[in-house]
Design an enzyme around this catalytic site. Sequence first.
Site, PDB file in Angstrom:
ATOM      1  CB  CYS B  86      -0.981  -0.036   1.168  1.00  0.00           C
ATOM      2  SG  CYS B  86      -2.282   1.204   1.045  1.00  0.00           S
ATOM      3  CG  HIS B 197      -4.104  -3.491   2.330  1.00  0.00           C
ATOM      4  ND1 HIS B 197      -3.134  -3.101   3.222  1.00  0.00           N
ATOM      5  CD2 HIS B 197      -4.642  -2.356   1.846  1.00  0.00           C
ATOM      6  CE1 HIS B 197      -3.092  -1.789   3.286  1.00  0.00           C
ATOM      7  NE2 HIS B 197      -3.999  -1.301   2.456  1.00  0.00           N
ATOM      8  CD  GLU B 199      -1.869  -6.659   4.470  1.00  0.00           C
ATOM      9  OE1 GLU B 199      -1.200  -7.173   3.558  1.00  0.00           O
ATOM     10  OE2 GLU B 199      -2.086  -5.436   4.553  1.00  0.00           O
TER      11      GLU B 199
END
Lengths: 281, 216
Positions: B86, B197, B199
């Site tokens: 990011c 992202h 994750e």
Amino acid sequence: MNTVRTIARLDVKGPNLVKGIHLEGLRVLGQPEDFSKFYYQQGADELFYQDVVASLYNRNGLHDLISNVAKFSFVPLTVGGGIRSIEDIKTMLKAGADKVAINTAAINNPGLITEAANTFGSSTIVVTIEAAKQSDGNYLAFTDNGREYTGVEVVSWAQRAEELGAGELVITSIDKEGTGEGYDYDLLEQVTSKVTVPVVAHGGAGQLDDIGKAVKYNVNALAFASVLHYDFLKNNTPSTSSKEGNTEFLKKGMAFGKISPFSIEQIKSYMVSHQIPCRTL
Amino acid sequence: MRNMTNIKLAIVDYGSSNLYSVINACKYFGFEVDITDNPQMIRNADAVILPGVGAFQQAMKNLERLDLIEPIKDFVESGNPFMGICLGLQLLFESSEEFGATKGLGLVNGTIRKFPNDLEKNFKVPQIGWNTIVDPKNGNWENSPLNSLKSEEFMYFVHSYYADIEDIGAISSLTTYNGTNYCSSLQKDNIFATQFHPEKSGEKGLEIYKNWFNSF
């Protein structure tokens, strides 16, 4: 591509997932972890947790829940309820939240939105507006899970919240919440026509067709609670972590009123078949 | 994957807010991570992740204040695996147009620009949500952490600014938002970076971490 997000909304009181009607008359449904895992596996785009008694007790009690959920659920987690300071936000982000939702403290201290957005970035800061329609057709904002009258007009507050730095707005209809009568489309239209940040519609989803109706008003995400929770309860044996709260609903067997329970998978296939862009697994 | 307990995996802690979800993803694969703002630990790490959500200018100020700019550049120079996420992707670029012009790390050529917002066209900023990542040339992902994914997989994005990249050859994936087609992940030598992202992108996102770890 601009996709429409499907958000599972979990209202939490103490150790339990609860659900009310018009944000009141909370029934215990089970343990929030069980529901969270199910929604994550089914393809929820985001999980939204609201501590519904936090403002009343001046604290958010969801820290441990969030830190558990963050270990198995790798989608965005948003936490609301009793967030009053930069420190409160830090605590929630540390627990594993990606965004925090602020309502009561934002209205009482609008400067918090700006301070929080400057510290953590706008996209971390969600402002929740609990709206109720007045007899003159205007919408007013309430706080403390719909309990406290503020006199603040919803649309101008939404615009102000955007100016102050909110990255996203959750628009809750107190009138529709928990009823299954559909979202408050008039409310959604008034807000989405005036702001350029993403808008999440919350309160009232009861049928799959409510999705198609809400999307027409340019909302960016839809929050679902009762429909998903009741669908979960149809297919799973609920467990409650304590005797705390009103468990009559679970003991007596459940009646869902106007709500036709449906799953996240059904939401996604509805969206796909109605050409609504969305994430599919 | 080498024995993961022997790998010194450092996550740069410069006051950014999405640190914890990155840590959770690493722990999910059994990695103990060093969350650090210590220049020496970053220089000595086997692999480094630069996470980040928030403002470019503030992030560069923090990196400068913590004396982390040179250690990060030295680490990248060492050839060991480096991942930016990011804002951690954006910081790699030469500059950002956020708050006038702010200088970045200058490891990738290009500029960070703001998405257009337009109420008439229903262009919302920030982009908060799921979008597809597209392989610009078929088969590009073979030697990348995206190798187990198919083109047009959905990933989770949160950002108001995007990378206007000049190193065209470094583009791993492209994404379109508000009519802007931009670089959503890149690979340049030992640098791999994503605007989205991983994750927070469900099981498919976790695969990217797994593939990156497997490349060590």
